[in-house]
Motif scaffolding. Sequence first.
Motif, PDB file in Angstrom:
ATOM      1  N   THR A 100      35.246  24.345 -28.074  1.00  0.00           N
ATOM      2  CA  THR A 100      34.788  23.447 -29.125  1.00  0.00           C
ATOM      3  C   THR A 100      33.465  22.860 -28.663  1.00  0.00           C
ATOM      4  O   THR A 100      33.384  22.257 -27.592  1.00  0.00           O
ATOM      5  CB  THR A 100      35.808  22.328 -29.388  1.00  0.00           C
ATOM      6  OG1 THR A 100      36.993  22.905 -29.949  1.00  0.00           O
ATOM      7  CG2 THR A 100      35.252  21.308 -30.372  1.00  0.00           C
ATOM      8  N   ALA A 101      32.415  23.070 -29.459  1.00  0.00           N
ATOM      9  CA  ALA A 101      31.069  22.694 -29.023  1.00  0.00           C
ATOM     10  C   ALA A 101      30.306  22.006 -30.141  1.00  0.00           C
ATOM     11  O   ALA A 101      30.417  22.375 -31.316  1.00  0.00           O
ATOM     12  CB  ALA A 101      30.297  23.933 -28.569  1.00  0.00           C
ATOM     13  N   THR A 102      29.522  21.007 -29.766  1.00  0.00           N
ATOM     14  CA  THR A 102      28.599  20.400 -30.714  1.00  0.00           C
ATOM     15  C   THR A 102      27.383  21.309 -30.855  1.00  0.00           C
ATOM     16  O   THR A 102      27.018  22.021 -29.920  1.00  0.00           O
ATOM     17  CB  THR A 102      28.146  19.017 -30.233  1.00  0.00           C
ATOM     18  OG1 THR A 102      27.551  19.154 -28.931  1.00  0.00           O
ATOM     19  CG2 THR A 102      29.331  18.064 -30.135  1.00  0.00           C
ATOM     20  N   ILE A 103      26.775  21.308 -32.010  1.00  0.00           N
ATOM     21  CA  ILE A 103      25.620  22.158 -32.246  1.00  0.00           C
ATOM     22  C   ILE A 103      24.473  21.708 -31.342  1.00  0.00           C
ATOM     23  O   ILE A 103      24.032  20.564 -31.398  1.00  0.00           O
ATOM     24  CB  ILE A 103      25.193  22.109 -33.720  1.00  0.00           C
ATOM     25  CG1 ILE A 103      26.355  22.528 -34.617  1.00  0.00           C
ATOM     26  CG2 ILE A 103      23.988  23.003 -33.953  1.00  0.00           C
ATOM     27  CD1 ILE A 103      26.871  23.910 -34.340  1.00  0.00           C
ATOM     28  N   GLY A 104      24.042  22.632 -30.479  1.00  0.00           N
ATOM     29  CA  GLY A 104      22.962  22.315 -29.569  1.00  0.00           C
ATOM     30  C   GLY A 104      23.360  21.406 -28.422  1.00  0.00           C
ATOM     31  O   GLY A 104      22.505  20.934 -27.671  1.00  0.00           O
ATOM     32  N   GLY A 105      24.675  21.176 -28.263  1.00  0.00           N
ATOM     33  CA  GLY A 105      25.134  20.270 -27.214  1.00  0.00           C
ATOM     34  C   GLY A 105      26.176  20.902 -26.321  1.00  0.00           C
ATOM     35  O   GLY A 105      26.245  22.125 -26.183  1.00  0.00           O
ATOM     36  N   ASP A 106      26.986  20.059 -25.710  1.00  0.00           N
ATOM     37  CA  ASP A 106      27.983  20.515 -24.758  1.00  0.00           C
ATOM     38  C   ASP A 106      29.235  21.028 -25.456  1.00  0.00           C
ATOM     39  O   ASP A 106      29.507  20.707 -26.610  1.00  0.00           O
ATOM     40  CB  ASP A 106      28.369  19.381 -23.809  1.00  0.00           C
ATOM     41  CG  ASP A 106      27.207  18.929 -22.932  1.00  0.00           C
ATOM     42  OD1 ASP A 106      26.359  19.784 -22.634  1.00  0.00           O
ATOM     43  OD2 ASP A 106      27.163  17.740 -22.567  1.00  0.00           O
ATOM     44  N   GLY A 107      29.989  21.838 -24.708  1.00  0.00           N
ATOM     45  CA  GLY A 107      31.261  22.355 -25.209  1.00  0.00           C
ATOM     46  C   GLY A 107      32.392  22.002 -24.263  1.00  0.00           C
ATOM     47  O   GLY A 107      32.167  21.682 -23.095  1.00  0.00           O
ATOM     48  N   LEU A 159      43.710  23.374 -34.949  1.00  0.00           N
ATOM     49  CA  LEU A 159      42.762  23.550 -33.856  1.00  0.00           C
ATOM     50  C   LEU A 159      41.334  23.207 -34.250  1.00  0.00           C
ATOM     51  O   LEU A 159      40.543  22.767 -33.413  1.00  0.00           O
ATOM     52  CB  LEU A 159      42.806  24.998 -33.354  1.00  0.00           C
ATOM     53  CG  LEU A 159      44.140  25.499 -32.799  1.00  0.00           C
ATOM     54  CD1 LEU A 159      44.002  26.953 -32.348  1.00  0.00           C
ATOM     55  CD2 LEU A 159      44.634  24.629 -31.647  1.00  0.00           C
ATOM     56  N   ASN A 160      40.981  23.433 -35.514  1.00  0.00           N
ATOM     57  CA  ASN A 160      39.601  23.236 -35.949  1.00  0.00           C
ATOM     58  C   ASN A 160      39.230  21.758 -35.967  1.00  0.00           C
ATOM     59  O   ASN A 160      40.050  20.884 -36.266  1.00  0.00           O
ATOM     60  CB  ASN A 160      39.391  23.852 -37.328  1.00  0.00           C
ATOM     61  CG  ASN A 160      39.446  25.360 -37.296  1.00  0.00           C
ATOM     62  OD1 ASN A 160      39.018  25.986 -36.324  1.00  0.00           O
ATOM     63  ND2 ASN A 160      39.974  25.968 -38.349  1.00  0.00           N
ATOM     64  N   THR A 161      37.964  21.494 -35.645  1.00  0.00           N
ATOM     65  CA  THR A 161      37.453  20.135 -35.552  1.00  0.00           C
ATOM     66  C   THR A 161      36.185  20.008 -36.391  1.00  0.00           C
ATOM     67  O   THR A 161      35.765  20.959 -37.062  1.00  0.00           O
ATOM     68  CB  THR A 161      37.119  19.782 -34.088  1.00  0.00           C
ATOM     69  OG1 THR A 161      35.999  20.589 -33.665  1.00  0.00           O
ATOM     70  CG2 THR A 161      38.314  20.045 -33.173  1.00  0.00           C
ATOM     71  N   ASP A 162      35.535  18.838 -36.294  1.00  0.00           N
ATOM     72  CA  ASP A 162      34.262  18.641 -36.978  1.00  0.00           C
ATOM     73  C   ASP A 162      33.102  19.281 -36.220  1.00  0.00           C
ATOM     74  O   ASP A 162      31.970  19.273 -36.699  1.00  0.00           O
ATOM     75  CB  ASP A 162      33.983  17.143 -37.164  1.00  0.00           C
ATOM     76  CG  ASP A 162      34.962  16.497 -38.135  1.00  0.00           C
ATOM     77  OD1 ASP A 162      35.474  17.211 -39.018  1.00  0.00           O
ATOM     78  OD2 ASP A 162      35.225  15.284 -37.991  1.00  0.00           O
ATOM     79  N   ASP A 163      33.379  19.813 -35.022  1.00  0.00           N
ATOM     80  CA  ASP A 163      32.387  20.564 -34.264  1.00  0.00           C
ATOM     81  C   ASP A 163      32.613  22.057 -34.489  1.00  0.00           C
ATOM     82  O   ASP A 163      33.435  22.457 -35.307  1.00  0.00           O
ATOM     83  CB  ASP A 163      32.478  20.212 -32.778  1.00  0.00           C
ATOM     84  CG  ASP A 163      32.119  18.761 -32.510  1.00  0.00           C
ATOM     85  OD1 ASP A 163      31.169  18.264 -33.145  1.00  0.00           O
ATOM     86  OD2 ASP A 163      32.799  18.127 -31.677  1.00  0.00           O
ATOM     87  N   SER A 164      31.899  22.888 -33.750  1.00  0.00           N
ATOM     88  CA  SER A 164      32.038  24.342 -33.877  1.00  0.00           C
ATOM     89  C   SER A 164      33.147  24.835 -32.948  1.00  0.00           C
ATOM     90  O   SER A 164      33.133  24.555 -31.742  1.00  0.00           O
ATOM     91  CB  SER A 164      30.719  25.024 -33.522  1.00  0.00           C
ATOM     92  OG  SER A 164      30.801  26.414 -33.725  1.00  0.00           O
ATOM     93  N   ASP A 165      34.108  25.567 -33.502  1.00  0.00           N
ATOM     94  CA  ASP A 165      35.239  26.099 -32.731  1.00  0.00           C
ATOM     95  C   ASP A 165      35.117  27.619 -32.694  1.00  0.00           C
ATOM     96  O   ASP A 165      35.058  28.277 -33.738  1.00  0.00           O
ATOM     97  CB  ASP A 165      36.555  25.672 -33.381  1.00  0.00           C
ATOM     98  CG  ASP A 165      36.658  24.157 -33.478  1.00  0.00           C
ATOM     99  OD1 ASP A 165      36.793  23.510 -32.426  1.00  0.00           O
ATOM    100  OD2 ASP A 165      36.574  23.631 -34.605  1.00  0.00           O
ATOM    101  N   PRO A 177      30.672  23.788 -41.340  1.00  0.00           N
ATOM    102  CA  PRO A 177      30.007  25.025 -41.770  1.00  0.00           C
ATOM    103  C   PRO A 177      29.663  25.965 -40.627  1.00  0.00           C
ATOM    104  O   PRO A 177      29.645  27.187 -40.807  1.00  0.00           O
ATOM    105  CB  PRO A 177      28.744  24.517 -42.468  1.00  0.00           C
ATOM    106  CG  PRO A 177      29.053  23.110 -42.871  1.00  0.00           C
ATOM    107  CD  PRO A 177      29.951  22.576 -41.797  1.00  0.00           C
ATOM    108  N   SER A 178      29.390  25.425 -39.442  1.00  0.00           N
ATOM    109  CA  SER A 178      28.909  26.267 -38.350  1.00  0.00           C
ATOM    110  C   SER A 178      29.983  27.192 -37.794  1.00  0.00           C
ATOM    111  O   SER A 178      29.653  28.253 -37.261  1.00  0.00           O
ATOM    112  CB  SER A 178      28.357  25.398 -37.222  1.00  0.00           C
ATOM    113  OG  SER A 178      29.357  24.521 -36.734  1.00  0.00           O
TER     114      SER A 178
END
Length: 223
Positions: free
Chosen positions: A202-209, A181-187, A158-159
């Motif tokens: 590609t980044a985790t919400i509130g985490g590293d990219g 290209l899309n993943t379960d993280d934010s792209d 969703p993000s």
Amino acid sequence: MDGPFGSDATSFLWLYRDHEGEPVAANLGSRSNIGRDFSYDGKRQRGCFVRDADIWCALWTAERGWHDAAPLPAPVNTPGYEASPHFAPDGSLYFASMREGGPGEGDIYRAVQTGDGWHVSALGPAINSPTGEWNLALSPDGAVLVFEASGRPANRTPSGDLYLSCRTSRGWSEAAAMEQLNTDDSDLDFRFHGARSGTFTTATIGGDGRLRHAGPEHFARCR
């Protein structure tokens, strides 16, 4: 200011001279290098970027370098949030905005400058939706649009997923998710480095990219 497009307050513009030596602050005529999302307009010799939730532009001349940086007037900038400026080869300006009266939560617009000012229109339903579209990138030839879409029912996350649209004789094609290209993280934050290739985050919400590459095979539908 923080927003869906990033943080202006902690983003800075830097200048690399012919890819040699150390970078220097790109003051752009305003004695500050705070900004992000730089795009150059060769037709009018100006560079535009984002600062304080608005789109700014500075002029370039060989004699003075960058000078006269100032925010663009309405209807480009609004009391809302404007970001992601990208110039097309014809000199029109594509950008993202969260403004009253838009089709969704955040949308992509095209602005054309004429003798009587700026004229702004939202891209149609092939691109914009009731949810959010932002963090756009335009290919050097102006024929491919990549952007981040948030909250769409078909999204893998969703993000934010990356979507692709091709410029045709009838306008922009129906945007399609870049599923490979899309993943379960934010792209997000795609940047073209050629006509049909580029990098994105590609980044985790509130985490590293992490930075990833997309080659020409991901743009085969845009001829």
